[in-house]
Design an enzyme around this catalytic site. Sequence first.
Site, PDB file in Angstrom:
ATOM      1  N   ASP A 323       0.811  -1.218   0.000  1.00 18.58           N
ATOM      2  CA  ASP A 323       0.000   0.000   0.000  1.00 18.58           C
ATOM      3  C   ASP A 323       0.846   1.270   0.000  1.00 18.58           C
ATOM      4  OD1 ASP A 323      -2.421  -1.315  -0.077  1.00 18.58           O
ATOM      5  OD2 ASP A 323      -2.611  -1.416   2.099  1.00 18.58           O
ATOM      6  N   LYS A 350      -5.901  -2.913  -7.469  1.00 17.58           N
ATOM      7  CA  LYS A 350      -6.292  -2.167  -6.278  1.00 17.58           C
ATOM      8  C   LYS A 350      -7.453  -1.236  -6.640  1.00 17.58           C
ATOM      9  CE  LYS A 350      -3.332  -3.687  -3.170  1.00 17.58           C
ATOM     10  NZ  LYS A 350      -3.780  -4.273  -1.884  1.00 17.58           N
ATOM     11  N   ARG A 354      -2.882   0.925 -10.001  1.00 19.95           N
ATOM     12  CA  ARG A 354      -1.910   1.840  -9.400  1.00 19.95           C
ATOM     13  C   ARG A 354      -0.591   1.888 -10.152  1.00 19.95           C
ATOM     14  NH1 ARG A 354      -3.153   0.658  -2.992  1.00 19.95           N
ATOM     15  NH2 ARG A 354      -5.081   1.904  -2.910  1.00 19.95           N
TER      16      ARG A 354
END
Length: 448
Positions: A323, A350, A354
Amino acid sequence: MKIKNALSLRGTLTVPGDKSISHRSVMLGAIAEGDTVVHGFLYSADCLATIDCFRRMGVKIEELRGEAGENVLIVHGRGRRGLKAPDESLDAMNSGTTVRLLSGILAGQSFSSYIKGDASLSKRPMKRIIEPLREMGARIDSENDDNCLPLEIQGRQLHGITYTSKVASAQVKSCILLAGLYADGPTTVYEPFLSRNHTELMLNTFGGNIKLKKDAKTGLPGAIVYPGVILTGQNITVPGDISSAAYFIAAGLLVPHSEITLRNVGINQTRDGILRVCSAMGGNIRTLNVRMEGREPVADLLIRTSELHGTNIGGALIPTLIDELPVIAVMAACAEGDTEISDAGELRVKESDRLAAIIEGLRNMGVEVDETETGMIIHGNGGKNHRRDARGCLKGAVINPKGDHRMAMAFTVAGLISSGTTTVRGTDCVKISYPDFYRDLESLGYNL
């Protein structure tokens, strides 16, 4: 929101409670006997989605403020078999953790349920949990041929299995382990690399019987859960979320003349990859006052402006910082030399793609980036001209985070060190994980 470069950032922050641990405290508290009191709970959109789902299944949950002003949640547990059939759909909103972990619990119930989510969540892959749950005997139907939300789950008596996940995902692992609480025998799950272990730690805190286990043939890390236990309500203190701290870690290292102290940050070794990367890049971070909150290690972090250099990030390190990769990419853009990120294909599924969004954003800000199959090579702009002042490593740009909270915050940090104004659109999405992000940024002396 318009972001201009910052002269310095100085001060002390307590970042909000860990999102992963907050989710799990509600879920395990709901199926435990007695009350669970959670201090430092994260009242974000994702965690509120979990609360709403369990309230719809008859769980009484109180949202309070503690004497010190901290968020306190009281979950009045109904026991492992005490959930009620919801009268309407369960809405996971934008939360992948909610839908995947909740599916494991619902698979073992005596009723049917229907789970939906928002447009973003409805594009995310659910086959990775559907397959093992079906193998355990659950009936799960997707309204889409591509195995995405919405899902209809008919709870059944489950069977213990041994399952090897294709991805190192705490959500997949936790889904299977939670379903294992309702199985007729032990359930073992292996994964390519060890993912975050909050479920294993918290299950044992509540009285579960779960043990770590390596595959004898492959050496893959795993865990085995034994069914039939009675979970008991607990007092839980949620540490600060290192994923939220990551933005201020990066800002403190990159913005000139900065010194930031972050209090009560969780430093679980399955989550501390960003600290290891910062060390490898030459970041000046001191870990102070290390202690335990229950089974979770916690520390204060002191961050000072640093000259960074490139590094390589991949393999077993990736699950410990998945993350944080968007803001790590911003750090790499302002470092001297190249940084290669590999084995990060999971970023494509995600809240947004990303990998593509990071590359697009950095290129818009004047950074040379080579896209690879599972990552990227970032050619850092932090050469000799920028060693004393990070401003100028990036140029101002317009960034569309596409509703992704982590992209919005990462490129806000990029804006702090850009040579011109950076506009980050749609910043309301930060409410998904860090509702007070911009207020906390201002508390460090930055004027929005």
